[in-house]
Structures are given as structure tokens and as C-alpha cells.
Design a protein around this motif. Sequence first.
Motif, PDB file in Angstrom:
ATOM      1  N   ALA A   1      39.625  59.472 -25.842  1.00 43.59           N
ATOM      2  CA  ALA A   1      40.462  59.289 -24.664  1.00 43.59           C
ATOM      3  C   ALA A   1      41.686  60.182 -24.717  1.00 43.59           C
ATOM      4  O   ALA A   1      42.283  60.386 -25.777  1.00 43.59           O
ATOM      5  N   LEU A   2      42.052  60.707 -23.545  1.00 43.25           N
ATOM      6  CA  LEU A   2      43.302  61.441 -23.434  1.00 43.25           C
ATOM      7  C   LEU A   2      44.477  60.483 -23.527  1.00 43.25           C
ATOM      8  O   LEU A   2      44.386  59.332 -23.109  1.00 43.25           O
ATOM      9  N   THR A   3      45.573  60.965 -24.048  1.00 45.58           N
ATOM     10  CA  THR A   3      46.794  60.175 -24.031  1.00 45.58           C
ATOM     11  C   THR A   3      47.467  60.334 -22.674  1.00 45.58           C
ATOM     12  O   THR A   3      47.132  61.227 -21.885  1.00 45.58           O
ATOM     13  N   THR A   4      48.424  59.489 -22.399  1.00 43.79           N
ATOM     14  CA  THR A   4      49.161  59.587 -21.147  1.00 43.79           C
ATOM     15  C   THR A   4      49.803  60.954 -21.008  1.00 43.79           C
ATOM     16  O   THR A   4      49.762  61.581 -19.940  1.00 43.79           O
ATOM     17  N   ASP A   5      50.398  61.448 -22.077  1.00 45.81           N
ATOM     18  CA  ASP A   5      51.056  62.760 -22.024  1.00 45.81           C
ATOM     19  C   ASP A   5      50.064  63.880 -21.731  1.00 45.81           C
ATOM     20  O   ASP A   5      50.385  64.846 -21.046  1.00 45.81           O
ATOM     21  N   GLN A   6      48.857  63.758 -22.245  1.00 49.84           N
ATOM     22  CA  GLN A   6      47.851  64.786 -22.015  1.00 49.84           C
ATOM     23  C   GLN A   6      47.302  64.746 -20.592  1.00 49.84           C
ATOM     24  O   GLN A   6      46.971  65.788 -20.020  1.00 49.84           O
ATOM     25  N   PHE A   7      47.222  63.549 -20.030  1.00 49.01           N
ATOM     26  CA  PHE A   7      46.617  63.442 -18.700  1.00 49.01           C
ATOM     27  C   PHE A   7      47.545  63.960 -17.610  1.00 49.01           C
ATOM     28  O   PHE A   7      47.142  64.742 -16.760  1.00 49.01           O
ATOM     29  N   TRP A   8      48.767  63.511 -17.567  1.00 50.73           N
ATOM     30  CA  TRP A   8      49.662  63.818 -16.455  1.00 50.73           C
ATOM     31  C   TRP A   8      50.230  65.221 -16.632  1.00 50.73           C
ATOM     32  O   TRP A   8      51.380  65.412 -17.009  1.00 50.73           O
ATOM     33  N   ALA A   9      49.414  66.237 -16.301  1.00 46.36           N
ATOM     34  CA  ALA A   9      49.825  67.625 -16.549  1.00 46.36           C
ATOM     35  C   ALA A   9      49.705  68.525 -15.328  1.00 46.36           C
ATOM     36  O   ALA A   9      50.451  69.490 -15.205  1.00 46.36           O
ATOM     37  N   THR A  10      48.792  68.232 -14.409  1.00 46.02           N
ATOM     38  CA  THR A  10      48.507  69.153 -13.308  1.00 46.02           C
ATOM     39  C   THR A  10      48.563  68.427 -11.963  1.00 46.02           C
ATOM     40  O   THR A  10      48.449  67.189 -11.909  1.00 46.02           O
ATOM     41  N   PRO A  11      48.680  69.176 -10.857  1.00 44.05           N
ATOM     42  CA  PRO A  11      48.592  68.547  -9.533  1.00 44.05           C
ATOM     43  C   PRO A  11      47.290  67.786  -9.325  1.00 44.05           C
ATOM     44  O   PRO A  11      47.267  66.760  -8.644  1.00 44.05           O
ATOM     45  N   SER A  12      46.188  68.272  -9.923  1.00 41.04           N
ATOM     46  CA  SER A  12      44.924  67.549  -9.820  1.00 41.04           C
ATOM     47  C   SER A  12      45.020  66.174 -10.465  1.00 41.04           C
ATOM     48  O   SER A  12      44.469  65.193  -9.953  1.00 41.04           O
ATOM     49  N   ASP A  13      45.719  66.100 -11.608  1.00 43.42           N
ATOM     50  CA  ASP A  13      45.922  64.802 -12.245  1.00 43.42           C
ATOM     51  C   ASP A  13      46.701  63.867 -11.318  1.00 43.42           C
ATOM     52  O   ASP A  13      46.410  62.666 -11.230  1.00 43.42           O
ATOM     53  N   ALA A  14      47.696  64.422 -10.646  1.00 46.70           N
ATOM     54  CA  ALA A  14      48.488  63.617  -9.720  1.00 46.70           C
ATOM     55  C   ALA A  14      47.631  63.086  -8.579  1.00 46.70           C
ATOM     56  O   ALA A  14      47.759  61.924  -8.160  1.00 46.70           O
ATOM     57  N   GLU A  15      46.742  63.939  -8.055  1.00 46.75           N
ATOM     58  CA  GLU A  15      45.847  63.505  -6.981  1.00 46.75           C
ATOM     59  C   GLU A  15      44.923  62.387  -7.462  1.00 46.75           C
ATOM     60  O   GLU A  15      44.706  61.388  -6.759  1.00 46.75           O
ATOM     61  N   GLN A  16      44.370  62.559  -8.668  1.00 48.22           N
ATOM     62  CA  GLN A  16      43.518  61.504  -9.218  1.00 48.22           C
ATOM     63  C   GLN A  16      44.310  60.214  -9.410  1.00 48.22           C
ATOM     64  O   GLN A  16      43.807  59.119  -9.149  1.00 48.22           O
ATOM     65  N   GLY A  17      45.541  60.357  -9.867  1.00 49.05           N
ATOM     66  CA  GLY A  17      46.364  59.184 -10.098  1.00 49.05           C
ATOM     67  C   GLY A  17      46.638  58.406  -8.833  1.00 49.05           C
ATOM     68  O   GLY A  17      46.485  57.175  -8.793  1.00 49.05           O
ATOM     69  N   VAL A  18      47.031  59.096  -7.761  1.00 50.09           N
ATOM     70  CA  VAL A  18      47.326  58.372  -6.526  1.00 50.09           C
ATOM     71  C   VAL A  18      46.052  57.828  -5.897  1.00 50.09           C
ATOM     72  O   VAL A  18      46.044  56.716  -5.330  1.00 50.09           O
TER      73      VAL A  18
END
Length: 509
Positions: A32-49
Motif C-alpha cells: 500500500a502507498l502511504t498518505t504522503d506517497q498518494f497525495w502527489a498529483t492533480p490526478s490523485d486529487a481527482e480520485q480523492g474527491v
Amino acid sequence: MKKIVLYTTLLSALLFFNSCNDEDLELTNPNALTTDQFWATPSDAEQGVNSIYAMFYKDGLWSRWMYFRMDLTSDEGFSKSPWIELADWTRFNYVNYNFWEGNGVTWRDTYKAIFRCNQVLANVPEIEFTDPARKESILAEAKFLRALHYFYAAELWENIPLVLDPSTPGDLPPQKTKQEIFTQVETDLNEAFQALPLTWAGEDIGRPTKGAVKGFLAKLYMQQRKWSEAKAAMDYLISGEGAMYSLVSNYKDNFTDLNENNPESVFEIQFGGQRLGGTDEAANAAVSNTRAQFFAPRSIGWSDGQARNWMVGLFKEEPNINGGIDERLRHTLFYADIEADFGDLIYGRHWEWDADEAWFRKGQRDYYRNNEDYYSQVNYRMIRYADILLMYAEALNELGQTTEAYQYVDLVRARAKMAPLATAHPEIGSSHDQFLARLKKERVLELCGESVRWLDLKRWGDLETQAGVDAIAERDPDFNGFVVGKTIRMPIPQTEVQNNPNLQQNPGY
């Protein structure tokens, strides 16, 4: 073509938290990715929302159990489910506060949704975007959705934790009052308004707009009886910059999948039937609404939710301008005489109903199929413009502008081919009390089965006195079990109270 807001499944470590022991905290997933590793790109932000929208498809929220809380607990509905504990939770017989389907899963999924909002709000500001406006709108969507979930949580339980940062398993958030929760809801909505657009296009249809924010602000202020603030919010939708909504000509179009996201829709949840999985976090998890399955008539679905027959009588109290029955009845309820009244064959068949039986029709799919299942694609219109117009009339009445309020009720009545209110009910005149009494009926006729009635009963104060409750019990005997000062709110799940010393059980429990 219908536009569904889909989501990308996030890592389980990012999705939710729950009470756990020290041994649980020591377990790790090496893949699993850590929180710090995941929240890195605009794509991550889109997935998050997008993962926040995914919470609409969970059992505890708007795929299933919220309708039991908002419709069946009100005087519009009830349950004769053979699952006694489930039926008990629609008639205020709360014995096991940890009952999963009645309480626990809605609490869990509410805070799971809030956790996802908090993840976006905490991590997206640090991500670099080539489009700063999109970054701000993602944050605004998260604030809107956090406000939405806190609004309904405050109406259900009232005294709940207010969590505004990503949670950890050891957190013991303090309890806040309903008013404190509402203050945060107001803050989130006002901040979201600044960055959201007037409209979305293409696959983004279904995300909140400025109009949706004002609609929810109106609901928030109405529940607090802040009439001037509620009117100001609705001014934006009726005569201001956001005055782009209108009533569709065909009332039925608000309850099928054939004309969704239409001009009457202020905010609606996007459902789809293209994924036939469960309600977990799997890649094929359903994005559908299961209300139709649980509220369908006998032999069509589970029949766990029924409508009160008194509403059929209400629809028939006043003829339309052609001397016939209010056409809204046809699209609102299944009932014993529907075939005789309108010629409708329900789910393609003749029915023999008990004379006192009725069922909710809105959201059912009898217009094209003969059965129901767990995968209804029909969107839920959370706020319709008709609701705004009727709330606006209510606010004007409370502000001493009763005669000005008539026109907004008449807009709603005209679509149903009902005579103007002053013509049909001249006895009202400029009386505040008589106008409100009539408006209470108008809201049932227009909005029955749309999960607004419980909020209405609370706002009107009908649940605050024994006399008010007794009057409701005359049309809904389940209210004979309602305890003034206690069951106006649900009990907090007992496991939450036991695990968090900063929580106290709600009064009377």
C-alpha cells in the motif's frame, strides 16, 4: 446520455477509520502507498474527491438506509417488515442502539464520507496544479459534501463529534451541539460557493454548483427558522444570478431515469446500473440505488417500506381545474384504486390491494420493467426547484409577507393543473396560521416520498409538544411511540459512546 460521477477506489488506509486496538495499529500492508506517497498529483486529487461521491452509493447513506430514516420515520411512511427490529427503528422503538441497519452503518458511512472530505481538504492544497481554478473547485466540492453529510447527521443525531481534520484511530473527538454543527455547515457552504461554477458540463454534471450551495443554505437556515437568511439564499435561485431553474412540464420526469439533471434539479445524486457488485470498495462496487428494491410492493421487491394511506385522501380532497384527480397522485403513490382512477397497470399487472394500503411510486421502475432489484439507476433529486418555491413561500409567510407568498405556491400548483390558491382556498386570506396549515399540505402533495418530511416536521415544531405529536399520531399510529424531548433525535451508537469518553448518549436514552 446520463452522466454518472464515478470514482477510483482509494487505498483502504485512506478510506476510513474505526475504533481499533493496539495490535490492529501495528499491522501494515507492504503493497500500500502511504498518505504522503498518494497525495502527489492533480490526478490523485481527482480520485480523492471522486471517492467522496462514492459514499452516496453505500448502504448507510443514500443507496439504502437514509430513506428509512427520512421517509419511513415520518408520518408519510412506515414498515411492516417481518424483520421486527428493522420495522421497530421506523416507529421509535430503539432497544439496541448498535442495531447496524438502523443506526450503526449510517453513523459509520457518514463519518467515512467526512473522513474522505477531510483528506481532500488537508492534502490537496499542497499539490501543484497547472489549472489553479480546478484545484479550488475540488476543495469547494469537498467542503460542500462535508456540509451535506454534517447537515443530515445533525438532523438525525443532533449532538455529534465535529471532525475537521483527517482522523487517526486514537482520536477521541469532542461532542458538539447541533447548533455548533450547523455553524460549521454554514461556513463550509459559504466557502464552497466562491469556487464552484454556475453549471457543469459533460461527465462533470452532478457535481455541486453555486445553485446547489444556495439550495442547501436555504435548507440549513429554514431548519434554524432563520427566515430572512433563508429568503436571501433563495433569492439567488429565484431572481438573482442563479435564476436558471424552472419546473419541468411533466411532473413524472423528476422520478425516472429518462430526463435527469433537468432544469428543475438543483442537486441530485447520480446513480447508475452498470456495475453489479456490492457496496464495498471493490472495483465493481455498485453505483446504484437500492430504495426501489426495499420500497417495492409485495412480490416485486422486499416491501420493507410502505406509504401511509392518509395521503391518498389528501390528494383527493381538491379536484383539479378539469374536475379530475390531482395528477401528482398517479406518480407519487401506488394504492388500491389507482387502476380505476388512472388506468395504470402497476409493473404491467392488475393488483388486488387492501383498501388501506399504499406504496411509494417515486423512483420505482414500473414504467419499463416488471420487477425491482438492487441496481436502480434512477437519480435521487435531493433538492428540486419546486421545493425551493414552497420553502420560499414559507419564509415569506414567516416574515409577514403572506400575500406575496401565494404566487410561489401557485407556480407549483399550476403545473399540477390545480387552481390558484386564493381561488381554491379563499378562507386563508392573509392569515399566517392558515397559510402555513395549507402549505403543510401543499408540501405533501408535491414532495411526498422525497425525504423532506422528517425535516419539515422538525422545522414546524410539530414534534416538540405532546399535542403536536398526538395530532400526527391520528394519521400515523407509529407516533404513539414517540417521546417528546427524546426521540426527536436518534441514539448515538452505544459502541461509540463506550469507546470515546468525550461522547455522552443523547438525552433520554
